[in-house]
Design an enzyme around this catalytic site. Structure first.
Site, mmCIF file in Angstrom:
data_model
loop_
_atom_site.group_PDB
_atom_site.id
_atom_site.type_symbol
_atom_site.label_atom_id
_atom_site.label_comp_id
_atom_site.label_asym_id
_atom_site.label_seq_id
_atom_site.Cartn_x
_atom_site.Cartn_y
_atom_site.Cartn_z
ATOM 1 N N ASN A 249 -7.576 3.619 9.557
ATOM 2 C CA ASN A 249 -6.948 2.559 10.122
ATOM 3 C C ASN A 249 -7.188 2.457 11.745
ATOM 4 O O ASN A 249 -6.794 1.470 12.453
ATOM 5 C CB ASN A 249 -5.663 2.174 9.484
ATOM 6 C CG ASN A 249 -4.513 3.141 9.705
ATOM 7 O OD1 ASN A 249 -4.970 4.520 9.399
ATOM 8 N ND2 ASN A 249 -3.503 3.161 10.278
ATOM 9 N N CYS B 104 2.932 0.958 12.601
ATOM 10 C CA CYS B 104 4.419 1.715 12.541
ATOM 11 C C CYS B 104 4.758 2.724 13.620
ATOM 12 O O CYS B 104 5.846 2.880 13.798
ATOM 13 C CB CYS B 104 4.132 2.521 11.302
ATOM 14 S SG CYS B 104 3.187 2.140 10.179
ATOM 15 N N GLN C 60 -7.498 -0.218 4.021
ATOM 16 C CA GLN C 60 -8.285 -0.890 5.120
ATOM 17 C C GLN C 60 -9.791 -1.590 4.679
ATOM 18 O O GLN C 60 -10.358 -2.390 5.373
ATOM 19 C CB GLN C 60 -8.313 -0.084 6.339
ATOM 20 C CG GLN C 60 -7.285 0.278 7.143
ATOM 21 C CD GLN C 60 -6.786 -1.072 7.906
ATOM 22 O OE1 GLN C 60 -7.589 -2.024 8.317
ATOM 23 N NE2 GLN C 60 -5.541 -0.968 8.305
ATOM 24 N N SER D 195 -3.629 -3.532 -0.152
ATOM 25 C CA SER D 195 -2.461 -4.389 0.271
ATOM 26 C C SER D 195 -2.891 -5.713 1.065
ATOM 27 O O SER D 195 -3.893 -5.876 1.701
ATOM 28 C CB SER D 195 -1.845 -3.487 1.492
ATOM 29 O OG SER D 195 -0.664 -4.398 1.862
ATOM 30 N N ALA D 196 -1.936 -6.745 0.170
ATOM 31 C CA ALA D 196 -2.711 -8.224 0.481
ATOM 32 C C ALA D 196 -2.752 -8.426 1.964
ATOM 33 O O ALA D 196 -3.622 -9.415 2.360
ATOM 34 C CB ALA D 196 -2.002 -9.302 -0.356
ATOM 35 N N HIS D 197 -1.806 -8.103 2.689
ATOM 36 C CA HIS D 197 -1.700 -8.672 4.175
ATOM 37 C C HIS D 197 -3.001 -8.081 5.017
ATOM 38 O O HIS D 197 -2.898 -8.541 6.068
ATOM 39 C CB HIS D 197 -0.314 -8.304 4.475
ATOM 40 C CG HIS D 197 0.090 -6.900 5.008
ATOM 41 N ND1 HIS D 197 -0.144 -6.716 6.330
ATOM 42 C CD2 HIS D 197 0.288 -5.969 4.378
ATOM 43 C CE1 HIS D 197 0.223 -5.212 6.131
ATOM 44 N NE2 HIS D 197 0.677 -4.782 5.089
ATOM 45 N N THR E 16 10.684 -7.865 -11.990
ATOM 46 C CA THR E 16 9.914 -9.263 -12.151
ATOM 47 C C THR E 16 8.921 -9.340 -11.041
ATOM 48 O O THR E 16 9.029 -8.993 -9.833
ATOM 49 C CB THR E 16 10.912 -10.350 -12.068
ATOM 50 O OG1 THR E 16 11.954 -10.096 -13.093
ATOM 51 C CG2 THR E 16 10.338 -11.712 -12.323
ATOM 52 N N GLY F 166 0.861 -1.150 0.058
ATOM 53 C CA GLY F 166 0.043 0.059 0.029
ATOM 54 C C GLY F 166 0.796 1.406 -0.045
ATOM 55 O O GLY F 166 0.387 2.228 -0.574
HETATM 56 N N1 PLP Z 1 -2.769 2.934 4.294
HETATM 57 C C1 PLP Z 1 -3.404 2.320 5.521
HETATM 58 C C2 PLP Z 1 -4.568 3.025 5.870
HETATM 59 C C3 PLP Z 1 -2.773 1.357 6.239
HETATM 60 O O1 PLP Z 1 -3.572 0.974 7.227
HETATM 61 C C4 PLP Z 1 -1.645 0.862 5.857
HETATM 62 C C5 PLP Z 1 -0.936 -0.264 6.636
HETATM 63 O O2 PLP Z 1 -0.944 -0.103 8.046
HETATM 64 C C6 PLP Z 1 -0.944 1.239 4.682
HETATM 65 C C7 PLP Z 1 -1.346 2.336 4.016
HETATM 66 C C8 PLP Z 1 0.335 0.850 4.251
HETATM 67 O O3 PLP Z 1 0.199 -0.394 3.649
HETATM 68 P P1 PLP Z 1 1.442 -1.302 3.538
HETATM 69 O O4 PLP Z 1 1.602 -2.200 4.850
HETATM 70 O O5 PLP Z 1 0.882 -2.498 2.522
HETATM 71 O O6 PLP Z 1 2.506 -0.627 3.038
#
Ligand code: PLP
Length: 374
Positions: A151, A326, A179, A199-201, A237, A71
């Site tokens: 988030n 983070c 989210q 973002s896949a995770h 790749t 993301g």
């Molecule tokens: N944007 C939002 C709203 C998020 O919650 C997050 C992840 O915490 C991100 C962006 C960042 O995503 P990624 O972990 O894939 O870099």
């Protein structure tokens, strides 16, 4: 000790079916999608199938899905190219965006001298749409970047409404939907948004892979240069197993959405009820009707417990956060809560509890017992 994971807004447990699919690709389909021989062609067709799967879920064209690493990368790419290549002179965003947007916008402001305006936030954490409309009255080439689901506090932006407002004012619209993708329906054929990211995770897929939706004829140029992958927009790749895992995870998330959304919403209601009984003075940070996967609460416990509360819960095997992952190591208040809470409330402990369909009422009971013993 049973471990309890209540931090799905940070990252989610990967689904077993996703692991199986990825393992198959890793062991059997290892060709480079850019190679012209059969191994390469096979990998390429798997890649394109994944793209189609994702596009179908979001009701867009598969050409509009560009694979990236996460993301953060998708947000950086879009914001930077919109300023550098589309020559936007001004960004309207909010102070409660994820740092992947906020810090990128600040860097672009320094580098390109663009104007940055922050739309007002209401006391419940929602974007003040009246203020947005007023800001848009200025006649300047503008990008609006506002997230779909916050988030930290789970407030939801009406993408359709904001998209229409942007259209009326000729503004480009980007939304960080990290989210919400996989957790709510998003119909890109009807929502007038130019760019979204995922973002896949965050939806039970692998880490290190994501995508950007880039509406046709956007004029976007790459962030870095190399081969012709992703139509030259994102060279390098492709991690085929990652992308396949992401497509499978998204497919499963949408396939199970109705059932899992109900299950998670019921859990959130259960938690609120338990809090009302055990901590009647607790407050919800954000909107009462926030997104079903997140609950951010201010607990009526003494301020001197703020710093140790997560540590204490962790010792009991319970994982959750105070803000975004983070920042969770930091004891400074979350930049999101700073926009909404009084100085007094900022000193008190706020917890972000975020759920997935893997959680149960027993998890909530264990959390309540742990909190009561603090
Ligand atoms: N944007 C939002 C709203 C998020 O919650 C997050 C992840 O915490 C991100 C962006 C960042 O995503 P990624 O972990 O894939 O870099």
């Amino acid at each position: 000790m049973k471990k309890i994971y209540l931090d799905s807004a940070s990252t989610t447990q990967i689904r077993t079916e996703v692991i199986q699919e990825m393992t198959k690709i890793l062991s059997e389909d290892y060709g480079n999608p850019s190679s012209t021989h059969s191994f390469g062609r096979n990998a390429k067709s798997i890649l394109e199938l994944s793209r189609k799967t994702i596009a179908k879920q979001l009701n867009c064209s598969s050409q509009e899905i560009i694979f990236t690493s996460c993301g953060t990368e998708s947000n950086n790419w879009i914001l930077r190219s919109v300023v550098k290549d589309l020559r936007v002179k001004r960004i309207i965003t909010s102070k409660i965006e994820h740092h992947a947007v906020l810090h990128t916008v600040q860097a672009l402001q320094e580098e390109y001298g663009i104007q940055v305006d922050y739309v007002a936030i209401k006391s419940n954490g929602e974007i003040d749409i009246t203020d947005l409309v007023e800001l848009l009255a200025q006649d300047k080439k503008t990008l609006v970047s506002l997230m779909h689901v916050n988030n930290e506090i789970g407030t939801v932006l009406d993408l359709d409404r904001v998209g229409r407002i942007c259209q009326q004012h000729n503004a480009i619209f980007h939304s960080d939907t990290v989210q919400s993708v996989g957790k709510t329906e998003i119909d890109l054929a009807t929502i007038p948004v130019d760019f979204i990211v995922a973002s896949a995770h965050k939806f039970h897929g692998p880490k290190g892979v994501g995508f950007a939706f880039v509406r046709k004829k956007s004029g976007l140029r790459p962030l870095f240069y190399g081969g012709e992958q992703e139509k030259g927009l994102r060279p390098g790749t492709e991690g085929v197993h990652q992308i396949v895992g992401m497509a499978k995870a998204l497919d499963l998330s949408y396939g199970n959405l109705v059932k899992e959304r109900q299950q998670i919403s019921d859990l959130k209601t259960y938690l609120i009820r338990r809090l009302e009984i055990e901590f009647p003075e607790f407050k919800i940070n954000g909107n009462q009707d926030g997104f079903y996967t997140v609950l951010n609460v201010l607990l009526p416990v003494p301020e001197d417990k703020t710093a140790m509360i997560l540590f204490y819960l962790d010792m009991k095997g319970i994982a959750l956060s105070r803000g975004s992952a983070c920042q969770s190591g930091s004891i400074s208040p979350s930049h999101v809560l700073e926009e909404m809470l009084s100085q007094e409330d900022l000193l008190k402990p706020s917890l972000r509890i975020s759920f997935s369909h893997y959680n149960t009422e027993e998890d909530i009971d264990a959390l309540m017992e742990a909190l009561k013993s603090i």
